[in-house]
Motif scaffolding. Structure first.
Motif, mmCIF file in Angstrom:
data_model
loop_
_atom_site.group_PDB
_atom_site.id
_atom_site.type_symbol
_atom_site.label_atom_id
_atom_site.label_comp_id
_atom_site.label_asym_id
_atom_site.label_seq_id
_atom_site.Cartn_x
_atom_site.Cartn_y
_atom_site.Cartn_z
ATOM 1 N N UNK A 185 0.686 -1.196 0.074
ATOM 2 C CA UNK A 185 -0.018 0.164 -0.113
ATOM 3 C C UNK A 185 0.977 1.394 0.031
ATOM 4 N N UNK A 186 1.911 1.322 0.685
ATOM 5 C CA UNK A 186 2.788 2.502 0.630
ATOM 6 C C UNK A 186 3.730 2.628 -0.549
ATOM 7 N N UNK A 187 3.838 1.405 -0.999
ATOM 8 C CA UNK A 187 4.578 1.568 -2.451
ATOM 9 C C UNK A 187 3.762 2.065 -3.572
ATOM 10 N N UNK A 188 2.366 1.557 -3.476
ATOM 11 C CA UNK A 188 1.256 2.394 -4.487
ATOM 12 C C UNK A 188 1.372 3.889 -4.333
ATOM 13 N N UNK A 189 1.092 4.594 -3.296
ATOM 14 C CA UNK A 189 1.438 5.857 -3.287
ATOM 15 C C UNK A 189 2.809 6.656 -3.484
ATOM 16 N N UNK A 190 3.720 6.036 -3.360
ATOM 17 C CA UNK A 190 5.069 6.537 -3.423
ATOM 18 C C UNK A 190 5.559 6.188 -4.955
ATOM 19 N N UNK A 191 5.108 5.076 -5.510
ATOM 20 C CA UNK A 191 5.510 4.793 -6.680
ATOM 21 C C UNK A 191 4.468 4.799 -8.016
ATOM 22 N N UNK A 192 3.334 4.929 -7.562
ATOM 23 C CA UNK A 192 2.348 4.745 -8.574
ATOM 24 C C UNK A 192 1.407 6.355 -8.406
#
Length: 458
Positions: A264-271
């Motif tokens: 979930x954190x990657x979704x916000x930071x990368x996408x």
């Protein structure tokens, strides 16, 4: 040209598909996310809420001046608040006490009344969230209980809208559909439509918390809201939702909490997609599925809700560390935990004699008291700790005749030990210990991984 609507209710649905190009880099099969957090109320549950209210009106279950009541982790209640208030109803949302505070605030902002109640009690307990809302529905004249778990208008919303949207948006190229399983409405309705329309060619995959019973877990608590099936150790009858058709799910991907939260954190930071933890679980599952596929496949994954409802949880570094989901700090407690004695716990329904025997190996002579039969394959969740048991206190009770070895622990259970995440420091542990506690519980992924006595962190 952007659409123009006469009502906010007309803006429900029609959410875009967005390719996860960065998270899916190096994977042959493309992954597209159905951005359900772009619904007007911030979640996929807006669709079910509108469908259930309209069906209740058609069936004469909900009449002018009536009251809508629902048990919710937050999102369905928000959808019902928007739809209900627009159509002139009073709305009461029974909210699970483990839900983020932001969801209750949002509900109140939309004009709903919020009643907090526990779900981490046996299903038969009158305090349980579902029993609380059931009583309210019986007591309030003109009340209608939406009951999303058993209401077939829930999956019907996705048969009519979500499934057709995905089919049209992918030009019929979708081969795999991935979604979390909560009430079962989204995966049953959407998955069922896609299977039927494709002649059975679409594979439906459920993203499930590792310990949820849907995918074969032990039913112990997890930390991803809104999906999975919890089973309290003292529940007598475990009921499956009628909105869920398990035969439509081809397989489950069982996702540990840490994998889901970090995704979930990657979704916000990368996408650039600020989504909630259940979206993280679904994306983690979709990535697993896509890695097994080829360029002729196409994966669609549902992102159920917005991360704005979880700024105090998954998107908070402090919360993630405190619950043991982040441990990147060089001064973390991992070395002390690895060197510590094996974890000792005492069942809350043990006898005094059994507890004393268990405490013989407990660091500092104190151990967490846990729910009866809470010896789970995945360890003891911090939320299943009900107190602590002290060797000194039990010995004193035996010595002065206040207790006998065969007596239940009962009132001899003391306050719970303080907790600290494995990624926090020894200084953090000393702070939570204060001047009174003998030991501290160390959490890894929200579960008690060990107990450190005061001297270990001095």
């Amino acid at each position: 040209m952007a659409a123009v609507h006469e009502s906010v209710l007309d803006a429900i649905g029609g959410t875009p598909l967005i390719r996860l190009a960065r998270l899916g880099a190096g994977i042959a099969a493309p992954i597209y996310a159905k951005a359900e957090f772009l619904n007007i109320g911030g979640s996929v549950k807006d669709r079910a809420a509108l469908s259930m209210v309209l069906a209740a009106e058609r069936d004469g279950l909900l009449k002018p001046g009536g009251t809508i009541i629902e048990a919710t982790s937050g999102n369905t209640g928000i959808g019902l608040a928007i739809v209900g208030r627009q159509r002139g109803y009073r709305v009461i949302a029974g909210v699970a006490d483990k839900s983020s505070a932001e969801k209750s605030d949002i509900l109140r902002a939309y004009g709903a009344e919020v009643v907090l109640a526990p779900t981490a009690v046996p299903a038969e307990d009158p305090r349980h969230l579902f029993n609380v809302v059931q009583r309210l529905a019986e007591e309030i004249p003109g009340a209608w209980l939406a009951n999303q778990y058993d209401n077939l208008a829930n999956p019907d919303a996705h048969i009519r809208t979500t499934g057709p949207e995905i089919w049209e948006q992918t030009g019929g190229r979708v081969t795999h559909f991935v979604a979390g399983v909560g009430t079962g409405g989204t995966i049953t309705g959407t998955g069922g439509f896609l299977k039927e329309t494709s002649g059975g060619a679409v594979t439906v995959v459920g993203a499930d918390p590792e310990s949820s019973t849907y995918g074969g877990g032990d039913g112990s608590p997890w930390y991803v809201e809104s999906i999975g099936h919890y089973l309290h150790p003292d529940t007598v009858e475990d009921r499956m939702p009628q909105a869920l058709r398990t035969e439509l799910i081809d397989s489950y991907e069982r996702i540990p909490d840490r994998e889901a939260l970090l995704a979930a954190r990657r979704l916000s930071r990368e996408e650039g997609l600020l989504a909630g933890p259940s979206s993280g679980a679904a994306v983690a599952a979709a990535l697993r599925v896509a890695r097994r596929l080829g360029p002729d496949d196409l994966v669609v994954v549902v992102l159920p809700d917005s991360g704005r409802s979880y700024l105090s949880k998954v998107h908070s570094d402090a919360w993630m560390r405190e619950w043991g989901f982040l441990e990147e700090a060089a001064d973390g407690l991992r070395p002390l935990l690895d060197a510590a004695a094996p974890l000792v716990t005492v069942a809350a329904d043990a006898t005094v004699g059994e507890a004393l025997e268990a405490l013989g190996d407990a660091p500092g002579g104190v151990a967490p008291a846990v729910l009866a039969r809470a010896a789970r394959p995945y360890g003891v969740a911090a939320t299943e700790v009900v107190g602590s048991v002290s060797r000194a206190a039990l010995a004193a009770a035996l010595a002065d005749g206040a207790a006998k070895p065969g007596d239940p622990l009962g009132g001899l259970i003391g306050p719970a030990l303080p907790t600290v995440g494995v990624g926090q420091s020894a200084a953090d542990a000393r702070t939570v210990l204060g001047k009174t506690h003998r030991a501290v519980m160390v959490l890894v992924d929200g579960r008690v991984a060990g107990v450190l006595p005061r001297e270990a962190v001095a």
